[in-house]
Design a protein around this motif. Structure first.
Motif, PDB file in Angstrom:
ATOM      1  N   ASP A   1       0.814  -1.219   0.000  1.00 41.81           N
ATOM      2  CA  ASP A   1       0.000   0.000   0.000  1.00 41.81           C
ATOM      3  C   ASP A   1       0.849   1.271   0.000  1.00 41.81           C
ATOM      4  O   ASP A   1       0.304   2.371   0.075  1.00 41.81           O
ATOM      5  N   GLY A   2       2.151   1.125  -0.072  1.00 41.19           N
ATOM      6  CA  GLY A   2       3.026   2.290  -0.109  1.00 41.19           C
ATOM      7  C   GLY A   2       3.649   2.607   1.237  1.00 41.19           C
ATOM      8  O   GLY A   2       3.337   1.992   2.256  1.00 41.19           O
ATOM      9  N   VAL A   3       4.541   3.579   1.233  1.00 41.55           N
ATOM     10  CA  VAL A   3       5.228   4.029   2.438  1.00 41.55           C
ATOM     11  C   VAL A   3       4.821   5.462   2.745  1.00 41.55           C
ATOM     12  O   VAL A   3       4.209   6.144   1.915  1.00 41.55           O
ATOM     13  N   VAL A   4       5.166   5.920   3.945  1.00 42.39           N
ATOM     14  CA  VAL A   4       4.657   7.203   4.444  1.00 42.39           C
ATOM     15  C   VAL A   4       5.824   8.157   4.674  1.00 42.39           C
ATOM     16  O   VAL A   4       6.877   7.761   5.194  1.00 42.39           O
ATOM     17  N   ARG A   5       5.603   9.420   4.311  1.00 43.07           N
ATOM     18  CA  ARG A   5       6.571  10.464   4.625  1.00 43.07           C
ATOM     19  C   ARG A   5       5.850  11.647   5.259  1.00 43.07           C
ATOM     20  O   ARG A   5       4.824  12.102   4.736  1.00 43.07           O
TER      21      ARG A   5
ATOM     22  N   PRO B   1       6.200  16.540   1.153  1.00 42.80           N
ATOM     23  CA  PRO B   1       6.695  15.162   1.204  1.00 42.80           C
ATOM     24  C   PRO B   1       7.069  14.536  -0.132  1.00 42.80           C
ATOM     25  O   PRO B   1       7.898  13.628  -0.168  1.00 42.80           O
ATOM     26  N   MET B   2       6.517  15.014  -1.238  1.00 41.37           N
ATOM     27  CA  MET B   2       6.854  14.403  -2.519  1.00 41.37           C
ATOM     28  C   MET B   2       8.120  15.007  -3.132  1.00 41.37           C
ATOM     29  O   MET B   2       8.641  14.479  -4.114  1.00 41.37           O
ATOM     30  N   GLU B   3       8.622  16.090  -2.557  1.00 36.90           N
ATOM     31  CA  GLU B   3       9.800  16.744  -3.119  1.00 36.90           C
ATOM     32  C   GLU B   3      11.083  16.094  -2.622  1.00 36.90           C
ATOM     33  O   GLU B   3      11.150  15.575  -1.511  1.00 36.90           O
ATOM     34  N   LEU B   4      12.118  16.174  -3.473  1.00 33.49           N
ATOM     35  CA  LEU B   4      13.449  15.753  -3.066  1.00 33.49           C
ATOM     36  C   LEU B   4      14.147  16.887  -2.333  1.00 33.49           C
ATOM     37  O   LEU B   4      13.807  18.063  -2.524  1.00 33.49           O
TER      38      LEU B   4
ATOM     39  N   VAL C   1       1.292  14.588   5.335  1.00 32.59           N
ATOM     40  CA  VAL C   1       1.533  13.152   5.324  1.00 32.59           C
ATOM     41  C   VAL C   1       1.215  12.630   3.926  1.00 32.59           C
ATOM     42  O   VAL C   1       0.089  12.756   3.451  1.00 32.59           O
ATOM     43  N   ALA C   2       2.215  12.074   3.283  1.00 31.26           N
ATOM     44  CA  ALA C   2       2.013  11.504   1.958  1.00 31.26           C
ATOM     45  C   ALA C   2       2.266  10.008   2.000  1.00 31.26           C
ATOM     46  O   ALA C   2       3.253   9.548   2.590  1.00 31.26           O
ATOM     47  N   THR C   3       1.369   9.263   1.401  1.00 29.00           N
ATOM     48  CA  THR C   3       1.610   7.851   1.130  1.00 29.00           C
ATOM     49  C   THR C   3       2.070   7.761  -0.317  1.00 29.00           C
ATOM     50  O   THR C   3       1.416   8.282  -1.213  1.00 29.00           O
TER      51      THR C   3
ATOM     52  N   ALA D   1      14.652   4.261   2.954  1.00 25.67           N
ATOM     53  CA  ALA D   1      15.339   5.371   2.300  1.00 25.67           C
ATOM     54  C   ALA D   1      15.307   5.108   0.802  1.00 25.67           C
ATOM     55  O   ALA D   1      15.830   4.088   0.326  1.00 25.67           O
ATOM     56  N   ILE D   2      14.689   6.022   0.051  1.00 26.74           N
ATOM     57  CA  ILE D   2      14.457   5.816  -1.379  1.00 26.74           C
ATOM     58  C   ILE D   2      15.432   6.683  -2.175  1.00 26.74           C
ATOM     59  O   ILE D   2      15.438   7.906  -2.040  1.00 26.74           O
ATOM     60  N   TYR D   3      16.247   6.062  -3.006  1.00 23.15           N
ATOM     61  CA  TYR D   3      17.190   6.792  -3.843  1.00 23.15           C
ATOM     62  C   TYR D   3      16.455   7.680  -4.846  1.00 23.15           C
ATOM     63  O   TYR D   3      15.360   7.345  -5.316  1.00 23.15           O
ATOM     64  N   SER D   4      17.111   8.787  -5.211  1.00 21.48           N
ATOM     65  CA  SER D   4      16.458   9.760  -6.092  1.00 21.48           C
ATOM     66  C   SER D   4      16.322   9.289  -7.532  1.00 21.48           C
ATOM     67  O   SER D   4      15.578   9.894  -8.312  1.00 21.48           O
ATOM     68  N   HIS D   5      17.015   8.212  -7.925  1.00 22.15           N
ATOM     69  CA  HIS D   5      16.825   7.723  -9.291  1.00 22.15           C
ATOM     70  C   HIS D   5      15.503   6.975  -9.450  1.00 22.15           C
ATOM     71  O   HIS D   5      15.116   6.616 -10.571  1.00 22.15           O
ATOM     72  N   VAL D   6      14.792   6.774  -8.349  1.00 19.83           N
ATOM     73  CA  VAL D   6      13.533   6.033  -8.368  1.00 19.83           C
ATOM     74  C   VAL D   6      12.364   6.994  -8.589  1.00 19.83           C
ATOM     75  O   VAL D   6      12.279   8.049  -7.950  1.00 19.83           O
ATOM     76  N   SER D   7      11.472   6.645  -9.493  1.00 16.15           N
ATOM     77  CA  SER D   7      10.246   7.423  -9.702  1.00 16.15           C
ATOM     78  C   SER D   7       9.222   7.015  -8.650  1.00 16.15           C
ATOM     79  O   SER D   7       8.864   5.839  -8.545  1.00 16.15           O
ATOM     80  N   VAL D   8       8.798   7.972  -7.842  1.00 14.90           N
ATOM     81  CA  VAL D   8       7.784   7.700  -6.819  1.00 14.90           C
ATOM     82  C   VAL D   8       6.476   8.369  -7.212  1.00 14.90           C
ATOM     83  O   VAL D   8       6.467   9.384  -7.907  1.00 14.90           O
ATOM     84  N   TYR D   9       5.393   7.779  -6.763  1.00 15.50           N
ATOM     85  CA  TYR D   9       4.067   8.265  -7.121  1.00 15.50           C
ATOM     86  C   TYR D   9       3.243   8.467  -5.860  1.00 15.50           C
ATOM     87  O   TYR D   9       3.269   7.636  -4.951  1.00 15.50           O
ATOM     88  N   CYS D  10       2.535   9.563  -5.814  1.00 20.68           N
ATOM     89  CA  CYS D  10       1.715   9.874  -4.647  1.00 20.68           C
ATOM     90  C   CYS D  10       0.419   9.080  -4.692  1.00 20.68           C
ATOM     91  O   CYS D  10      -0.343   9.158  -5.661  1.00 20.68           O
ATOM     92  N   VAL D  11       0.182   8.321  -3.652  1.00 18.20           N
ATOM     93  CA  VAL D  11      -1.075   7.583  -3.523  1.00 18.20           C
ATOM     94  C   VAL D  11      -2.116   8.449  -2.833  1.00 18.20           C
ATOM     95  O   VAL D  11      -3.283   8.480  -3.211  1.00 18.20           O
ATOM     96  N   HIS D  12      -1.643   9.201  -1.817  1.00 14.22           N
ATOM     97  CA  HIS D  12      -2.565   9.986  -0.999  1.00 14.22           C
ATOM     98  C   HIS D  12      -1.745  11.008  -0.220  1.00 14.22           C
ATOM     99  O   HIS D  12      -0.665  10.686   0.261  1.00 14.22           O
ATOM    100  N   GLU D  13      -2.229  12.233  -0.117  1.00 11.24           N
ATOM    101  CA  GLU D  13      -1.538  13.246   0.669  1.00 11.24           C
ATOM    102  C   GLU D  13      -2.552  14.109   1.400  1.00 11.24           C
ATOM    103  O   GLU D  13      -3.522  14.582   0.797  1.00 11.24           O
ATOM    104  N   VAL D  14      -2.328  14.294   2.691  1.00 12.70           N
ATOM    105  CA  VAL D  14      -3.223  15.091   3.526  1.00 12.70           C
ATOM    106  C   VAL D  14      -2.382  15.873   4.534  1.00 12.70           C
ATOM    107  O   VAL D  14      -1.221  15.524   4.788  1.00 12.70           O
ATOM    108  N   PRO D  15      -2.931  16.915   5.130  1.00 15.23           N
ATOM    109  CA  PRO D  15      -2.208  17.586   6.227  1.00 15.23           C
ATOM    110  C   PRO D  15      -2.070  16.643   7.428  1.00 15.23           C
ATOM    111  O   PRO D  15      -2.935  15.796   7.667  1.00 15.23           O
TER     112      PRO D  15
END
Length: 252
Positions: A12-16, A21-24, A109-111, A207-221
């Protein structure tokens, strides 16, 4: 090698937890200050990291440890200007009597997911054994600070193990950064490094390397109106005796 024996990549994804949260992190000519950041200066092939966990609680355990009553630690954290890595962040400068309340402002909080990334676990003894032979990792392990920190007896060689990768000092940072660089240079570089929170073995971090494309599943305050967020904060605050902001108290 992968983290299958430790924690598979969450379906279901990971949380930041982060203001964006989606920015490097911003690129810099200086080595990164965080656990698995690129340790090189002025490199053309710099990698960046997004630090995530499986749960909001896992993120908060890593993010809020500096708030424990330790004035010296507060002074050290205050010198850090970038807020990216769970476990090593700068205290907020916002006004207020409760530093936790100030810190929580504008967090989100982004998944996120990365499909089916290649994962290695820094807790995997097979991965540790291979990294133990890498020149950059050995250079840190053979230096006096690491030997002293790991209580090495005269004449014995320090080896990479869970005690080594969990060191909280600068030596610990140097070591895990050397591991991240060695992994990045492997012929088949991984996409993600799995590690366990130093504060709770049940909380898995990624810890996700920056060469990986990540996709937002859900983001809320990050919000007390979301029960899972409030329960996570209450759990962490109870462990470290932190004052919970009034707005985050259940039933307020």
């Amino acid at each position: 090698m992968n983290a299958a024996n430790f924690a598979p990549w969450p379906r279901d994804g990971v949380v930041r937890v982060h203001p964006a949260p989606m920015e490097l992190p911003a690129e810099s000519d200086d080595p990164g200050p965080y656990r698995f950041d690129d340790p090189r200066r002025r490199t053309q092939d710099r990698f960046l990291m997004r630090y995530t966990a499986s749960t909001v609680r896992g993120c908060l355990l890593e993010l809020l440890d500096w708030m424990r009553d330790d004035e010296a630690a507060h002074a050290r954290e205050a010198s850090v200007e970038v807020d990216d890595d769970p476990g090593f962040v700068d205290p907020p400068s916002a006004a207020g009597n409760n530093p936790l309340e100030a810190y929580l402002l504008e967090r989100r909080v982004a998944t996120m997911t990365a499909g089916s990334p290649t994962v290695v676990s820094i807790d995997d003894p097979a991965v540790q054994a291979k990294l133990d032979r890498e020149n950059g990792v050995r250079a840190v392990l053979d230096a006096k600070p690491a030997r002293d920190a790991l209580l090495e007896e005269r004449g014995h060689e320090v080896h990479l193990d869970n005690a080594a990768v969990r060191l909280a000092s600068k030596t610990g940072r140097d070591l895990t950064q050397a591991c991240a660089l060695a992994l990045y240079d492997w012929p088949h570089k991984p996409d993600v490094i799995h590690y366990r929170s130093r504060h709770n073995d049940t909380e898995d971090c990624w810890a996700i390397y920056s060469h990986v494309s990540v996709y937002c599943v859900h983001e809320v305050p990050l919000s007390p109106d979301i029960p899972a967020h409030r329960e996570a904060l209450e759990s962490v605050a109870k462990i470290w005796d932190l004052e919970i902001p009034t707005d985050w108290v259940a039933g307020h």
